[in-house]
Design an enzyme around this catalytic site. Structure first.
Site, PDB file in Angstrom:
ATOM      1  CG  HIS A   1     -29.518 -14.006  26.399  1.00 27.14           C
ATOM      2  ND1 HIS A   1     -30.162 -13.358  25.369  1.00 27.14           N
ATOM      3  CD2 HIS A   1     -29.098 -13.029  27.244  1.00 27.14           C
ATOM      4  CE1 HIS A   1     -30.141 -12.056  25.587  1.00 27.14           C
ATOM      5  NE2 HIS A   1     -29.502 -11.823  26.713  1.00 27.14           N
TER       6      HIS A   1
ATOM      7  CG  ASP B   1     -32.299 -14.615  29.893  1.00 27.21           C
ATOM      8  OD1 ASP B   1     -33.353 -14.028  30.173  1.00 27.21           O
ATOM      9  OD2 ASP B   1     -31.239 -14.449  30.519  1.00 27.21           O
TER      10      ASP B   1
ATOM     11  N   PRO C   1      -6.783  -5.598  11.332  1.00 23.94           N
ATOM     12  CG  PRO C   1      -7.612  -7.384  12.564  1.00 23.94           C
ATOM     13  CD  PRO C   1      -6.348  -6.648  12.273  1.00 23.94           C
TER      14      PRO C   1
ATOM     15  NE  ARG D   1     -24.181 -17.188  37.873  1.00 25.93           N
ATOM     16  CZ  ARG D   1     -25.184 -16.331  37.883  1.00 25.93           C
ATOM     17  NH1 ARG D   1     -25.046 -15.153  37.313  1.00 25.93           N
ATOM     18  NH2 ARG D   1     -26.331 -16.633  38.456  1.00 25.93           N
TER      19      ARG D   1
ATOM     20  CB  SER E   1     -24.720 -11.451  35.436  1.00 27.28           C
ATOM     21  OG  SER E   1     -25.998 -10.900  35.681  1.00 27.28           O
TER      22      SER E   1
ATOM     23  CG  HIS F   1      -5.965   1.535  -0.435  1.00 29.47           C
ATOM     24  ND1 HIS F   1      -5.857   2.116   0.812  1.00 29.47           N
ATOM     25  CD2 HIS F   1      -6.257   0.228  -0.206  1.00 29.47           C
ATOM     26  CE1 HIS F   1      -6.075   1.203   1.745  1.00 29.47           C
ATOM     27  NE2 HIS F   1      -6.330   0.053   1.151  1.00 29.47           N
TER      28      HIS F   1
ATOM     29  CG  HIS G   1      -1.813  -1.193   1.308  1.00 24.12           C
ATOM     30  ND1 HIS G   1      -1.350  -2.436   1.660  1.00 24.12           N
ATOM     31  CD2 HIS G   1      -3.154  -1.314   1.069  1.00 24.12           C
ATOM     32  CE1 HIS G   1      -2.373  -3.287   1.648  1.00 24.12           C
ATOM     33  NE2 HIS G   1      -3.459  -2.634   1.294  1.00 24.12           N
TER      34      HIS G   1
END
Length: 661
Positions: free
Chosen positions: A471, A467, A116, A355, A382, A261, A27
């Protein structure tokens, strides 16, 4: 050739253009347009030492549009890093130190991998956040031991990406005043003018985010660029975006066109560009003597900057010995954790969600690992990721170790990666497992860079329940396992969760994802010795057959419980099986062949059960009918009901084994 400044800029331009032309790939438009921006940062402001690219108190630099890497390599060569002229000539070739996009760990002087678009912008926010957090914790009057800037160049493409918006909003909220970006406003993208897709008022948007907005009307105004950076440095309360009007392919016959470019200028166009600039069109990779002398003359000051810092650190240690010991330990990256200390947290407990176990472990780790810092994408209660003994990081309280990332999963992942690459911290970020898709690119980048980013994912299966399918993760665990150099743990209980956290704290060469349950799971106290000895091997025999095993059942996470239930059911019919817990496929695969065969004997039928896609498990079972999983989306109902209706039961595992034997 004009002033030394102009000579340096033109040298950067043509070294980069020559790199691209020789490679017949790359480029050239970006380097020709933004060389003055790169030069201004590196010659006038960047504090660095090429003799030690990892000097901790150096300024960090982010080239967010990583496709312009040829310019960065040219700059590193001029600055004295281990990037030779031959490296420039080997741009984009096999085994070179000058790959197509900047790669952390490959090229000296590259602080972060970019490619990215938007990621570099967002990871730079992580650099700036880490600097302020460490400075607040360790700096003392007369001892600014952590004191550096984060500089960078960003592009139209970066600012179009949503992740940059997430990170910019967070940076403005947090008042990261030592973050300074120049925006390459060239008004061209691959498909044409930015007018076809990007007509917003960028300055107004960033001002609304809480950034200082500065403008330089021409990239060729070197004095204006320098003055803008100085003005940015003077504002300690706001990150700064310096909008610079640039011209892609500056000075070439293809200036201001999309055609320059992503492809070489071509031999004739490059010659014409050099001729217009007063350079010999027949020569390539030219390094004028005055440019060499200019940058060589900076090297003593570079070395002195690090030497002065080392002396400051030495004097700091005399006055603040505990602080310097802790700081140096954090910078070393050699933290270890006693697994027994973490396991002791669950002595006498019968059942706990992984968790919740993770939350308990995190409280202890907050005490044991002072460099641990992180937070959640607005799901802290949560995810159980709030370190209760620590305050929250904010504009007013920089030494907080809990971070409010807001509902910004993608941005959170990038910021964590920036913090990890910065050093001195072990960062983590949390959300629901199903939302790992929002930050999957950041896990991939962490794996590519080999940095220590920790991702805590809770609500790990259809047992989420009411949910419903939006989810309830189905494919996420297996898809995370597909990322090279990334480690996934799906622990079966609190004890396995303890080992998974120990691994995460000690594993320095790639990201770790912890996939944790919402629902309570029995603590494997009856198998505590096996867990302690085996979990850090990735897979182990949790419950061996009493005699000669007729089958082996592999399970992960909450399905280990149902595998043990199946073992009992089959024992009633005199079918003896072994249960293998495999919390981490990646770690298991790193074990010796002999160990793996001791866990999964060659001539014993192997089965697998996991509440997710069946893809991948036939590597161990050899046959698809020996895998019990879920290859469709979930449903809304109480978690236990959904698990039963989807066949995640001990009876279903037992039936699968019986049908195949």
């Amino acid at each position: 050739m004009g002033t030394i400044q102009e000579a340096c800029v033109q040298t950067l331009r043509f070294l980069a253009a020559d790199e691209v032309e020789k490679a017949k790939s790359g480029h050239p438009g970006f380097p020709l347009g933004t060389a003055p921006l790169m030069y201004t940062f590196w010659d006038k402001f960047m504090r660095y030492n090429p003799a030690n690219p990892k000097w901790f108190n150096r300024d960090r630099f982010v080239l967010s549009p990583g496709h312009g890497s040829a310019l960065l390599y040219a700059m590193l060569h001029l600055a004295g890093y281990e990037v030779t002229l031959d490296d420039l000539k080997n741009f984009r070739q096999w085994g070179s130190r000058t790959p197509g996009h900047p790669e952390y760990g490959v090229t000296h002087g590259v602080d972060i991998s970019t490619g990215p678009l938007g990621h570099g912008f967002a990871m730079g926010v992580g650099f700036a956040l880490a600097e302020t957090m460490l400075a607040a914790k360790y700096n003392k009057p007369d001892f600014p031991v952590i004191d550096h800037y984060t500089y960078g160049i960003v592009s139209d493409g970066d600012l179009m990406e949503g992740v940059a918006s997430e990170a910019a909003s967070l940076a403005g909220t947090l008042g990261l005043g030592k973050l300074i970006y120049m925006y390459d406003d060239n008004k061209i993208t691959i498909e044409g003018s930015t007018g076809i897709t990007f007509t917003e008022d960028v300055g107004a948007r960033f001002k609304a985010y809480g950034w200082q907005i500065l403008r330089v009307e021409s990239s060729e105004d070197l004095d204006g660029l320098e003055a803008a950076v100085k003005e940015a440095q003077a504002d300690k309360e706001h990150p700064s975006l310096i909008i610079v009007r640039t011209h892609i392919g500056f000075g070439s016959p293809k200036q201001d066109s999309a055609s320059c470019h992503g492809e070489p200028l071509g031999e004739e166009a490059l010659k014409a560009t050099k001729e217009i600039a007063g350079w010999d069109p027949e020569q390539s990779f030219v390094m004028p003597e005055e440019v060499k002398t200019h940058f060589a003359g900076k090297l003593p000051a570079c070395a002195k900057a690090e030497a002065d810092w080392n002396e400051l650190l030495k004097e700091y240690g005399k006055v603040w010995p505990e602080q310097v010991t802790e700081l140096l330990a954090s910078l070393s990256g050699n933290r270890t954790v006693d697994l027994a200390v973490l396991e002791a947290l669950f002595k006498g407990k019968e059942a706990v969600a992984t968790r919740a176990a993770s939350g308990d472990i995190l409280q202890k780790l907050a005490e044991l690992v002072p460099e641990l810092a992180g937070g959640s994408a607005d799901l802290g209660p949560s995810n159980k990721t709030v370190m209760k003994a620590c305050s929250y990081y904010s504009k007013e309280e920089r030494d907080g170790r809990n971070i409010h990332f807001g509902v910004r999963e993608h941005g959170m992942g990038c910021v964590i990666n920036g913090m990890a690459a910065h050093g001195g911290l072990i960062p983590f970020g949390a959300t629901f497992l199903v939302f790992s898709d929002f930050l999957r690119p950041t896990i991939r980048m962490a794996a590519l860079m080999g940095i220590q980013s920790i991702f805590v994912f809770t609500h790990d299966s259809i047992a989420v329940g009411e949910d419903g399918p939006t989810h309830q993760p189905i494919e996420q665990v297996m898809s995370l396992r597909m990322i090279p150099n990334s480690t996934v743990f799906r622990p079966a209980d609190a004890l396995e969760t303890a080992a998974a956290w120990k691994f995460s704290i000690e594993h320095k060469t790639g990201p770790v994802s912890l996939c944790l349950s919402r629902q309570n799971l029995p603590v494997l106290n009856d198998y505590a010795e096996a867990v302690h000895e085996g979990v850090l091997k990735g897979g182990y025999v949790l419950s061996p057959a009493k005699d000669m095993a007729k089958a082996v059942v592999i399970a992960t996470g909450s399905e280990v419980k149902i595998a043990l239930e199946a073992q009992k059911l089959l024992a009633e019919e005199e079918i003896d099986i072994a249960v293998v817990s495999m919390p981490s496929v990646e770690v298991f695969e790193q074990q010796s062949v002999a160990y793996k065969e001791s866990v999964l004997p060659k001539y014993v039928p192997t089965f697998a059960v996991e509440a997710g896609v069946t893809l991948g498990w036939t590597k161990y079972t050899g046959r698809a009918d020996r895998v019990l999983g879920i290859d469709k989306f979930g449903a809304s109902a109480p978690g236990g009901v959904v698990m039963e209706r989807y066949g995640m039961t001990g009876a279903a595992v037992a039936a699968m084994v019986k049908a195949a034997l």
